[in-house]
Design a protein around this motif. Structure first.
Motif, mmCIF file in Angstrom:
data_model
loop_
_atom_site.group_PDB
_atom_site.id
_atom_site.type_symbol
_atom_site.label_atom_id
_atom_site.label_comp_id
_atom_site.label_asym_id
_atom_site.label_seq_id
_atom_site.Cartn_x
_atom_site.Cartn_y
_atom_site.Cartn_z
ATOM 1 N N GLN A 25 -43.921 14.108 -116.896
ATOM 2 C CA GLN A 25 -43.379 13.947 -118.242
ATOM 3 C C GLN A 25 -43.794 12.598 -118.830
ATOM 4 O O GLN A 25 -44.216 12.522 -119.999
ATOM 5 C CB GLN A 25 -41.853 14.061 -118.206
ATOM 6 N N GLU A 26 -43.683 11.550 -118.036
ATOM 7 C CA GLU A 26 -44.039 10.218 -118.516
ATOM 8 C C GLU A 26 -45.517 10.117 -118.870
ATOM 9 O O GLU A 26 -45.909 9.366 -119.775
ATOM 10 C CB GLU A 26 -43.665 9.170 -117.465
ATOM 11 N N GLU A 27 -46.358 10.871 -118.155
ATOM 12 C CA GLU A 27 -47.786 10.893 -118.439
ATOM 13 C C GLU A 27 -48.125 11.725 -119.676
ATOM 14 O O GLU A 27 -49.278 11.753 -120.108
ATOM 15 C CB GLU A 27 -48.543 11.445 -117.234
ATOM 16 N N GLY A 28 -47.122 12.389 -120.240
ATOM 17 C CA GLY A 28 -47.336 13.182 -121.454
ATOM 18 C C GLY A 28 -47.998 14.517 -121.204
ATOM 19 O O GLY A 28 -48.487 15.146 -122.150
ATOM 20 N N LEU A 29 -48.012 14.972 -119.956
ATOM 21 C CA LEU A 29 -48.662 16.241 -119.644
ATOM 22 C C LEU A 29 -47.742 17.431 -119.888
ATOM 23 O O LEU A 29 -48.186 18.482 -120.366
ATOM 24 C CB LEU A 29 -49.130 16.245 -118.186
ATOM 25 N N VAL A 30 -46.464 17.289 -119.516
ATOM 26 C CA VAL A 30 -45.501 18.384 -119.614
ATOM 27 C C VAL A 30 -44.200 17.833 -120.186
ATOM 28 O O VAL A 30 -43.714 16.788 -119.748
ATOM 29 C CB VAL A 30 -45.228 19.025 -118.235
ATOM 30 N N ASP A 31 -43.650 18.561 -121.151
ATOM 31 C CA ASP A 31 -42.423 18.086 -121.791
ATOM 32 C C ASP A 31 -41.178 18.477 -120.999
ATOM 33 O O ASP A 31 -40.288 17.663 -120.780
ATOM 34 C CB ASP A 31 -42.342 18.645 -123.212
ATOM 35 N N ARG A 32 -41.077 19.744 -120.579
ATOM 36 C CA ARG A 32 -39.914 20.254 -119.871
ATOM 37 C C ARG A 32 -40.368 21.192 -118.746
ATOM 38 O O ARG A 32 -41.531 21.607 -118.708
ATOM 39 C CB ARG A 32 -38.989 21.025 -120.820
ATOM 40 N N PHE A 33 -39.415 21.547 -117.872
ATOM 41 C CA PHE A 33 -39.747 22.418 -116.735
ATOM 42 C C PHE A 33 -38.710 23.512 -116.555
ATOM 43 O O PHE A 33 -37.518 23.309 -116.819
ATOM 44 C CB PHE A 33 -39.789 21.609 -115.426
ATOM 45 N N VAL A 34 -39.168 24.662 -116.068
ATOM 46 C CA VAL A 34 -38.308 25.693 -115.488
ATOM 47 C C VAL A 34 -38.923 26.083 -114.153
ATOM 48 O O VAL A 34 -40.123 25.921 -113.947
ATOM 49 C CB VAL A 34 -38.175 26.941 -116.389
ATOM 50 N N VAL A 35 -38.096 26.604 -113.261
ATOM 51 C CA VAL A 35 -38.603 27.004 -111.956
ATOM 52 C C VAL A 35 -38.729 28.523 -111.907
ATOM 53 O O VAL A 35 -37.832 29.253 -112.318
ATOM 54 C CB VAL A 35 -37.721 26.477 -110.805
ATOM 55 N N GLU A 36 -39.867 28.983 -111.422
ATOM 56 C CA GLU A 36 -40.144 30.404 -111.286
ATOM 57 C C GLU A 36 -39.368 30.970 -110.098
ATOM 58 O O GLU A 36 -39.280 30.358 -109.041
ATOM 59 C CB GLU A 36 -41.643 30.607 -111.072
ATOM 60 N N VAL A 37 -38.825 32.180 -110.284
ATOM 61 C CA VAL A 37 -38.033 32.828 -109.246
ATOM 62 C C VAL A 37 -38.552 34.236 -109.000
ATOM 63 O O VAL A 37 -38.860 34.973 -109.942
ATOM 64 C CB VAL A 37 -36.545 32.892 -109.661
ATOM 65 N N PHE A 38 -38.640 34.615 -107.744
ATOM 66 C CA PHE A 38 -38.873 35.994 -107.328
ATOM 67 C C PHE A 38 -37.845 36.344 -106.255
ATOM 68 O O PHE A 38 -37.220 35.446 -105.686
ATOM 69 C CB PHE A 38 -40.300 36.163 -106.781
ATOM 70 N N PRO A 39 -37.652 37.630 -105.962
ATOM 71 C CA PRO A 39 -36.684 37.972 -104.914
ATOM 72 C C PRO A 39 -36.987 37.282 -103.594
ATOM 73 O O PRO A 39 -36.068 36.860 -102.880
ATOM 74 C CB PRO A 39 -36.823 39.499 -104.803
ATOM 75 N N TRP A 40 -38.295 37.177 -103.278
ATOM 76 C CA TRP A 40 -38.692 36.607 -101.984
ATOM 77 C C TRP A 40 -38.741 35.086 -101.994
ATOM 78 O O TRP A 40 -39.030 34.475 -100.970
ATOM 79 C CB TRP A 40 -40.038 37.181 -101.557
ATOM 80 N N THR A 41 -38.445 34.456 -103.144
ATOM 81 C CA THR A 41 -38.375 32.992 -103.208
ATOM 82 C C THR A 41 -36.995 32.497 -103.600
ATOM 83 O O THR A 41 -36.792 31.294 -103.743
ATOM 84 C CB THR A 41 -39.397 32.425 -104.212
ATOM 85 N N SER A 42 -36.040 33.393 -103.781
ATOM 86 C CA SER A 42 -34.742 33.018 -104.353
ATOM 87 C C SER A 42 -33.965 32.011 -103.515
ATOM 88 O O SER A 42 -33.139 31.256 -104.048
ATOM 89 C CB SER A 42 -33.879 34.264 -104.561
ATOM 90 N N GLU A 43 -34.211 31.981 -102.202
ATOM 91 C CA GLU A 43 -33.450 31.063 -101.353
ATOM 92 C C GLU A 43 -33.709 29.603 -101.715
ATOM 93 O O GLU A 43 -32.817 28.754 -101.577
ATOM 94 C CB GLU A 43 -33.794 31.310 -99.878
ATOM 95 N N VAL A 44 -34.917 29.295 -102.174
ATOM 96 C CA VAL A 44 -35.240 27.896 -102.504
ATOM 97 C C VAL A 44 -34.449 27.425 -103.728
ATOM 98 O O VAL A 44 -33.742 26.406 -103.652
ATOM 99 C CB VAL A 44 -36.758 27.721 -102.703
ATOM 100 N N PRO A 45 -34.542 28.097 -104.892
ATOM 101 C CA PRO A 45 -33.722 27.628 -106.022
ATOM 102 C C PRO A 45 -32.232 27.759 -105.764
ATOM 103 O O PRO A 45 -31.442 26.960 -106.296
ATOM 104 C CB PRO A 45 -34.186 28.506 -107.180
ATOM 105 N N LEU A 46 -31.819 28.747 -104.969
ATOM 106 C CA LEU A 46 -30.395 28.872 -104.644
ATOM 107 C C LEU A 46 -29.890 27.612 -103.951
ATOM 108 O O LEU A 46 -28.845 27.048 -104.336
ATOM 109 C CB LEU A 46 -30.169 30.098 -103.756
ATOM 110 N N ALA A 47 -30.625 27.145 -102.954
ATOM 111 C CA ALA A 47 -30.213 25.934 -102.236
ATOM 112 C C ALA A 47 -30.266 24.711 -103.146
ATOM 113 O O ALA A 47 -29.358 23.869 -103.135
ATOM 114 C CB ALA A 47 -31.103 25.729 -101.011
ATOM 115 N N ALA A 48 -31.334 24.615 -103.941
ATOM 116 C CA ALA A 48 -31.486 23.449 -104.817
ATOM 117 C C ALA A 48 -30.399 23.403 -105.876
ATOM 118 O O ALA A 48 -29.794 22.344 -106.127
ATOM 119 C CB ALA A 48 -32.866 23.474 -105.464
ATOM 120 N N LEU A 49 -30.126 24.530 -106.520
ATOM 121 C CA LEU A 49 -29.095 24.569 -107.555
ATOM 122 C C LEU A 49 -27.709 24.344 -106.964
ATOM 123 O O LEU A 49 -26.863 23.678 -107.585
ATOM 124 C CB LEU A 49 -29.148 25.909 -108.286
ATOM 125 N N SER A 50 -27.456 24.897 -105.783
ATOM 126 C CA SER A 50 -26.161 24.703 -105.138
ATOM 127 C C SER A 50 -25.887 23.224 -104.900
ATOM 128 O O SER A 50 -24.752 22.759 -105.027
ATOM 129 C CB SER A 50 -26.111 25.461 -103.807
#
Length: 312
Positions: free
Chosen positions: A136-161
């Motif tokens: 963000q500071e480098e001006g490349l990306v303004d905001r972020f969202v994380v991509e989710v699939f059924p087989w990747t859900s454990e990662v955002p689940l742990a992070a959000l928790s």
């Protein structure tokens, strides 16, 4: 469940001007469609003022977009761009490739497609979050969202928790339509509990429920045909005039949904999406929403979370 998970998510990390309908560009990369027609539909979407979603993975979509952008620089849209995947350096390089290919200054919303050690770092609250700030500071990306699939859900689940993404990553993006809810049941429940902003992809699930159910080969996987057979009667009972309207209204029946991403190469398809997403989008009747939501809970447990990666 820890008290931290009951704190509302910081909703300010998504762009305020994000359009309710986002034009998906997967079809722009299909070489079977004449290039002139792909540029034409891209120009039409640009003139509507909506955001675009794209990736270098979509065939020659970036080249088609660059031509459309160069023909009308006044209407270059804000963009959601897929950024992957195993390190911050790879994310940075990916962002720079997209910026150079499209002739833009920065990426409005980076879709974090996390793999390997970077996914583990995201899960555990590691240095990647400082890396996101650096982009963000480098001006490349303004905001972020994380991509989710059924087989990747454990990662955002742990992070959000644990609250790791709060104030840095603005929400989750995943396939979300009447036939697909590509977040596991525990992750879905947590996102709803914490009011985590969501962006739904694949607005119409690849086609009308009647077509997916009745036309041989219309559904690219058997599970979609089976789900269409369950949802088609609900769609009919709703009295909604079009599948596109039904799908858009379904997505926005959930207050956490900020946008829906739908791809099309047809002017009629674009018009359907734009018409369905204008003004205040009326949610579907609650009984219709709840009936589909219950189907999705069953599908998630029976099929989605057990599926091999990229098999659905």
């Amino acid at each position: 469940m820890p008290a931290m998970t009951r704190k509302p998510f910081d909703r300010r990390q998504l762009p305020a001007g994000l359009s309710k309908y986002v034009y998906g560009t997967t079809r722009l990369g299909h070489s079977g469609i004449p290039a002139v027609d792909r540029v034409k539909i891209a120009r039409a979407a640009m003139e509507s003022g909506v955001w675009f979603h794209t990736s270098e993975q979509y065939g020659d979509a970036l080249q088609v977009l660059r031509q459309a952008f160069d023909e009308d620089r006044r209407h270059v849209p804000k963009l959601i761009v897929k950024l992957g995947n195993d390190s911050i350096d790879e994310l940075r390089a990916c962002a720079k490739r997209h910026i150079a290919a499209l002739g833009i200054e920065s990426i409005g919303l980076g879709q974090l497609c996390l793999g390997g050690s970077l996914a583990a770092d995201f899960r555990d609250g590691g240095n990647c979050y400082d890396g996101f700030r650096q982009l963000q500071e480098e001006g490349l990306v303004d905001r972020f969202v994380v991509e989710v699939f059924p087989w990747t859900s454990e990662v955002p689940l742990a992070a959000l928790s644990a609250g790791h993404p709060d104030g840095i990553v603005g929400g989750c993006i995943f396939y979300f339509n009447p036939l697909q809810r590509f977040a596991s049941n525990p992750l879905w429940d947590l996102m709803r509990e914490r009011s985590v902003p969501m962006i739904g992809m694949r607005t119409v699930a690849g086609g009308n429920a009647h077509r997916l159910r009745d036309v041989p080969g219309a559904a690219w996987k058997p599970y979609l045909k089976q789900r269409a057979a369950e949802v088609a009667p609900i769609f009919e009972r709703s009295g909604v005039g079009s599948w596109a309207e039904f799908c858009v209204r379904f997505a926005f029946s959930f207050p956490e949904v900020r946008a829906t991403v739908g791809a099309t190469s047809r002017a009629e398809g674009l018009a359907d999406f734009l018409r369905a997403s204008q003004g205040d989008i009326a949610p579907l009747p609650d009984d219709i929403v709840q009936e589909i939501a219950q189907l999705q809970r069953r599908w998630s447990d029976e099929t989605d979370v057990k599926a091999a990666p990229w098999s659905m």
